[in-house]
Design a protein around this motif. Structure first.
Motif, PDB file in Angstrom:
ATOM      1  N   GLY A 257       0.813  -1.186   0.150  1.00 38.78           N
ATOM      2  CA  GLY A 257       0.051   0.037  -0.147  1.00 38.78           C
ATOM      3  C   GLY A 257       0.869   1.340  -0.003  1.00 38.78           C
ATOM      4  N   ASP A 258       2.225   1.148   0.156  1.00 47.41           N
ATOM      5  CA  ASP A 258       3.040   2.224   0.206  1.00 47.41           C
ATOM      6  C   ASP A 258       3.551   2.465  -0.944  1.00 47.41           C
ATOM      7  N   THR A 259       2.703   3.051  -1.722  1.00 44.05           N
ATOM      8  CA  THR A 259       2.873   3.126  -3.455  1.00 44.05           C
ATOM      9  C   THR A 259       3.873   4.411  -3.859  1.00 44.05           C
ATOM     10  N   ALA A 260       3.931   5.404  -2.561  1.00 47.18           N
ATOM     11  CA  ALA A 260       5.030   6.637  -2.910  1.00 47.18           C
ATOM     12  C   ALA A 260       6.393   5.890  -2.728  1.00 47.18           C
ATOM     13  N   THR A 261       6.586   5.081  -1.726  1.00 47.34           N
ATOM     14  CA  THR A 261       7.961   4.402  -1.614  1.00 47.34           C
ATOM     15  C   THR A 261       8.342   3.486  -2.765  1.00 47.34           C
ATOM     16  N   ILE A 262       7.097   2.612  -3.334  1.00 46.30           N
ATOM     17  CA  ILE A 262       7.649   1.722  -4.374  1.00 46.30           C
ATOM     18  C   ILE A 262       7.660   2.547  -5.525  1.00 46.30           C
ATOM     19  N   GLN A 263       7.066   3.520  -5.867  1.00 46.33           N
ATOM     20  CA  GLN A 263       7.362   4.288  -7.074  1.00 46.33           C
ATOM     21  C   GLN A 263       8.776   4.906  -7.209  1.00 46.33           C
ATOM     22  N   LYS A 264       9.036   5.432  -5.935  1.00 47.51           N
ATOM     23  CA  LYS A 264      10.541   5.848  -5.730  1.00 47.51           C
ATOM     24  C   LYS A 264      11.447   4.828  -5.913  1.00 47.51           C
ATOM     25  N   ILE A 265      11.336   3.695  -5.673  1.00 46.54           N
ATOM     26  CA  ILE A 265      12.179   2.644  -5.785  1.00 46.54           C
ATOM     27  C   ILE A 265      12.370   2.297  -7.050  1.00 46.54           C
ATOM     28  N   GLU A 266      11.154   2.052  -7.900  1.00 45.24           N
ATOM     29  CA  GLU A 266      11.118   1.852  -9.296  1.00 45.24           C
ATOM     30  C   GLU A 266      11.828   2.730  -9.994  1.00 45.24           C
ATOM     31  N   LYS A 267      11.572   4.195  -9.878  1.00 46.36           N
ATOM     32  CA  LYS A 267      12.155   5.183 -10.767  1.00 46.36           C
ATOM     33  C   LYS A 267      13.663   5.186 -10.480  1.00 46.36           C
ATOM     34  N   ALA A 268      14.235   4.754  -9.251  1.00 51.13           N
ATOM     35  CA  ALA A 268      15.628   4.718  -8.928  1.00 51.13           C
ATOM     36  C   ALA A 268      16.360   3.301  -9.736  1.00 51.13           C
ATOM     37  N   ILE A 269      15.310   2.496  -9.787  1.00 51.49           N
ATOM     38  CA  ILE A 269      15.858   1.131 -10.579  1.00 51.49           C
ATOM     39  C   ILE A 269      16.158   1.740 -12.043  1.00 51.49           C
ATOM     40  N   GLU A 270      15.116   2.348 -12.682  1.00 51.28           N
ATOM     41  CA  GLU A 270      15.108   2.752 -14.185  1.00 51.28           C
ATOM     42  C   GLU A 270      16.348   3.543 -14.255  1.00 51.28           C
ATOM     43  N   LYS A 271      16.373   4.575 -13.232  1.00 49.66           N
ATOM     44  CA  LYS A 271      17.618   5.513 -13.666  1.00 49.66           C
ATOM     45  C   LYS A 271      18.998   4.640 -13.367  1.00 49.66           C
ATOM     46  N   ALA A 272      19.295   3.769 -12.286  1.00 46.06           N
ATOM     47  CA  ALA A 272      20.334   2.863 -12.513  1.00 46.06           C
ATOM     48  C   ALA A 272      20.605   1.906 -13.696  1.00 46.06           C
ATOM     49  N   THR A 273      19.345   1.666 -14.189  1.00 45.17           N
ATOM     50  CA  THR A 273      19.486   0.673 -15.451  1.00 45.17           C
ATOM     51  C   THR A 273      20.176   1.471 -16.664  1.00 45.17           C
ATOM     52  N   LYS A 274      19.491   2.698 -16.847  1.00 42.97           N
ATOM     53  CA  LYS A 274      19.932   3.788 -17.790  1.00 42.97           C
ATOM     54  C   LYS A 274      21.705   3.996 -17.436  1.00 42.97           C
ATOM     55  N   GLU A 275      21.924   4.300 -16.191  1.00 39.66           N
ATOM     56  CA  GLU A 275      23.376   4.502 -15.801  1.00 39.66           C
ATOM     57  C   GLU A 275      24.250   3.134 -16.525  1.00 39.66           C
ATOM     58  N   GLY A 276      23.540   2.062 -15.990  1.00 34.16           N
ATOM     59  CA  GLY A 276      24.258   0.717 -16.425  1.00 34.16           C
ATOM     60  C   GLY A 276      24.560   0.654 -17.906  1.00 34.16           C
ATOM     61  N   VAL A 277      23.440   0.998 -18.736  1.00 32.87           N
ATOM     62  CA  VAL A 277      23.622   1.064 -20.116  1.00 32.87           C
ATOM     63  C   VAL A 277      24.860   1.862 -20.553  1.00 32.87           C
ATOM     64  N   SER A 278      24.966   3.042 -20.167  1.00 33.25           N
ATOM     65  CA  SER A 278      26.030   3.928 -20.543  1.00 33.25           C
ATOM     66  C   SER A 278      27.344   3.339 -20.037  1.00 33.25           C
ATOM     67  N   ARG A 279      27.417   2.746 -18.974  1.00 31.54           N
ATOM     68  CA  ARG A 279      28.788   2.352 -18.349  1.00 31.54           C
ATOM     69  C   ARG A 279      29.013   1.028 -19.073  1.00 31.54           C
ATOM     70  N   TYR A 280      27.950   0.124 -19.084  1.00 29.87           N
ATOM     71  CA  TYR A 280      28.387  -1.459 -19.641  1.00 29.87           C
ATOM     72  C   TYR A 280      27.975  -1.714 -21.041  1.00 29.87           C
ATOM     73  N   GLY A 281      27.230  -0.992 -21.534  1.00 29.48           N
ATOM     74  CA  GLY A 281      26.743  -1.036 -23.190  1.00 29.48           C
ATOM     75  C   GLY A 281      25.355  -1.443 -23.285  1.00 29.48           C
ATOM     76  N   THR A 282      24.925  -1.014 -24.316  1.00 31.26           N
ATOM     77  CA  THR A 282      23.467  -1.372 -24.911  1.00 31.26           C
ATOM     78  C   THR A 282      22.730  -2.664 -24.332  1.00 31.26           C
ATOM     79  N   LYS A 283      23.539  -3.924 -24.080  1.00 27.53           N
ATOM     80  CA  LYS A 283      22.791  -5.079 -23.913  1.00 27.53           C
ATOM     81  C   LYS A 283      22.446  -5.126 -22.291  1.00 27.53           C
ATOM     82  N   PHE A 284      22.943  -4.073 -21.287  1.00 20.80           N
ATOM     83  CA  PHE A 284      22.696  -4.128 -20.132  1.00 20.80           C
ATOM     84  C   PHE A 284      21.100  -3.923 -19.928  1.00 20.80           C
TER      85      PHE A 284
END
Length: 179
Positions: free
Chosen positions: A39-66
């Motif tokens: 039920g804590d959708t605010a925290t879940i959304q913050k976590i999901e957005k942080a995961i998205e940003k880290a995934t994009k950072e991973g693509v720039s750091r490790y390549g497009t297959k990340f």
């Protein structure tokens, strides 16, 4: 790296004052599992957005297959699926976070907590955590580093062990102990 502060979560497997090695060994780390109500959708959304940003950072750091591998790991897990027999995880998500450096631990008034028995598996708090991508020995994913914990309130201890204060607070003297 994206830093977030969670909402109120239940702490489980709390190793915040003394680092411990994982099941497979390895480096000793400070760690905690954060049990977050669905039920804590605010925290879940913050976590999901942080995961998205880290995934994009991973693509720039490790390549497009990340992020495209079937074995790509994300840290947010569903307690109803991954721990169906554990009542503490029912109707909750959970996130395991750790750090090689000791986290700051404060109370609800932001005073440092020095007594390790004050913060235990089952109490409630919030955490400041940082999402980051990783690619190690063929394993890729996003994880969260633990920075700090704020204890918000006591809770029923997890793991079946009562606190000493609870076991003995009703006894006035030795006669009470003898029944």
């Amino acid at each position: 790296m994206t830093k977030i502060v969670t909402g109120k979560a239940r702490l489980s497997y709390a190793n915040l004052f003394t680092p411990k090695a994982g099941i497979a060994g390895g480096d000793e780390k400070y760690s905690v599992s954060l049990i977050i109500p669905k039920g804590d959708t605010a925290t879940i959304q913050k976590i999901e957005k942080a995961i998205e940003k880290a995934t994009k950072e991973g693509v720039s750091r490790y390549g497009t297959k990340f992020g495209k591998s079937a074995n790509f790991r994300i840290p947010l897990r569903d307690g109803d699926i991954d721990k169906p027999d554990d009542a503490a995880y029912k109707k909750s998500y959970f996130l395991n976070v750790n750090s090689k450096t000791k986290p700051g631990v404060v109370d609800k008034d932001v005073n440092p907590i020095l007594d390790p028995s004050e913060v235990y598996s089952g109490c409630y708090g919030r955490a400041s955590i940082v999402a980051f991508p990783y690619s190690v020995n063929g394993s890729t994913g996003v994880s969260f580093a633990l920075h700090n914990i704020q204890k918000l309130e006591d809770g029923e201890p997890l793991g079946g062990k009562a606190r000493a204060e609870d076991d003995f607070s009703a006894f006035d003297d030795e006669d009470d102990l003898l029944g």
